[in-house]
Design a protein around this motif. Structure first.
Motif, PDB file in Angstrom:
ATOM      1  N   LEU A  84      17.689 -79.768  44.549  1.00 51.87           N
ATOM      2  CA  LEU A  84      16.302 -79.384  44.813  1.00 51.87           C
ATOM      3  C   LEU A  84      16.101 -78.781  46.205  1.00 51.87           C
ATOM      4  N   VAL A  85      17.078 -78.942  47.078  1.00 54.50           N
ATOM      5  CA  VAL A  85      16.972 -78.398  48.433  1.00 54.50           C
ATOM      6  C   VAL A  85      17.246 -76.898  48.401  1.00 54.50           C
ATOM      7  N   HIS A  86      16.454 -76.115  49.150  1.00 54.94           N
ATOM      8  CA  HIS A  86      16.576 -74.660  49.137  1.00 54.94           C
ATOM      9  C   HIS A  86      16.856 -74.068  50.517  1.00 54.94           C
ATOM     10  N   HIS A  87      17.267 -74.895  51.472  1.00 57.32           N
ATOM     11  CA  HIS A  87      17.573 -74.394  52.808  1.00 57.32           C
ATOM     12  C   HIS A  87      18.905 -74.984  53.269  1.00 57.32           C
ATOM     13  N   ILE A  88      19.696 -74.152  53.953  1.00 56.22           N
ATOM     14  CA  ILE A  88      21.036 -74.546  54.370  1.00 56.22           C
ATOM     15  C   ILE A  88      21.029 -75.704  55.376  1.00 56.22           C
TER      16      ILE A  88
END
Length: 315
Positions: free
Chosen positions: A88-92
């Motif tokens: 669900l995470v969309h950032h590095i």
């Protein structure tokens, strides 16, 4: 006749070939003619390496680390929760935090960090990076070109910042997910892992298939190794070429299949006669302790914080 060299001090005669100086071999193997190894032997060597890694993993699971003391059911549930958070995470940066946490957990669980990193990055994330590499080009992912390559019909073609960001996100997500799974498998004995999956209502047929497949992989590897060793022990002359290796594989495939089928029937009947009903049994029962509750609570809080923080950064 063998020529000899006499030692003037002791009067002992030594063969000339024993005292004759010879050219030392280069460590790189560039002196002499190198022969191409058999692909069958290379495959069996790779299989033996897999077996050694599996046995090494069992030794790690018996160490006195942090995750080794956690209940298998708690570890499985926490791993699934963190895998959902990674998806669900969309950032590095959030994924980098999760990956850093896996490294810390590996260190406090008595895992060699170098071995853990190589096991994670050796194949899957690198292969993923190769797969997503075309997505970094401007003709697939338009955006700001950070590395110009060539011009096509008056348009500049290169690698874009947006493409690099998307590719890096996918690679880090895969690396983090693989790290979590590797942590679970390395710190949990195989029997406890199966029992934990069954306790979490995984269907019995899946547990049976996974358990039998895991054991039969090593059993078949041992059978193939024994057959190949017996064949080499009865061979005289030069080593086999590729065609001979292919004929050996074709000739032994049927025999190996028949042996595996007969052995599977015997093993299944032996298991049924000893009361096997499809459930993995362990000598020690599951017992939830304070450390298990703490790990479950920390995993839940970590997943919520990472997903929530990622959503706030994206606004």
């Amino acid at each position: 006749m063998t020529s000899v060299v006499e030692d003037g001090d002791r009067g002992v005669a030594a063969p000339r070939w024993l005292v004759q100086a010879e050219v030392g071999l280069c460590p790189c193997g560039c002196i002499g003619r190198r022969t191409k190894g058999s692909f069958v032997e290379k495959t069996l060597n790779g299989a033996s390496n897999i077996m050694r890694q599996a046995m090494f993993g069992d030794d790690i699971a018996r160490r006195h680390g942090l995750l080794q003391r956690v209940d298998a059911r708690i570890k499985i549930a926490a791993t699934v929760l963190l895998l959902l958070a990674a998806a669900l995470v969309h950032h590095i940066p959030a994924l980098l935090v999760m990956y850093g946490i896996t490294l810390v957990l590996a260190a406090v669980s008595a895992l060699p960090v170098g071995f853990f990193v190589k096991r994670v990055w050796l194949f899957i994330p690198i292969f993923t990076g190769i797969v997503v590499l075309p997505a970094t080009f401007s003709f697939i992912t338009p955006g700001t070109i950070v590395l110009p390559l060539w011009h096509w019909s008056g348009h500049q073609v290169g690698i874009t910042a947006q493409g690099l960001g998307s590719a890096g996100l996918i690679v880090m997500r895969v690396a983090t997910s693989v790290s979590l799974v590797v942590l679970l498998t390395l710190t949990t004995p195989w029997v406890k892992l199966l029992a934990g999956l069954r306790a979490l209502f995984v269907p019995r047929i899946f547990i049976l298939i996974i358990g039998m497949a895991y054991r039969y992989v090593f059993l078949l590897l041992n059978s193939v190794t024994d057959m190949y060793t017996a064949r080499k022990a009865r061979s005289v002359g030069k080593g086999e070429n590729a065609k001979e290796g292919q004929r050996f594989v074709a000739a032994t495939a049927g025999a190996l299949f028949g042996k595996a089928h007969a052995l599977s029937e015997e093993v299944h009947m032996a298991m049924l006669s000893r009361g096997y009903q499809g459930d993995a049994k362990t000598l020690e029962g599951f017992r939830v302790r304070a450390v298990d509750l703490a790990v479950a609570l920390i995993s839940l809080m970590l997943a919520v914080l990472l997903v929530g923080g990622d959503r706030l950064v994206g606004r």
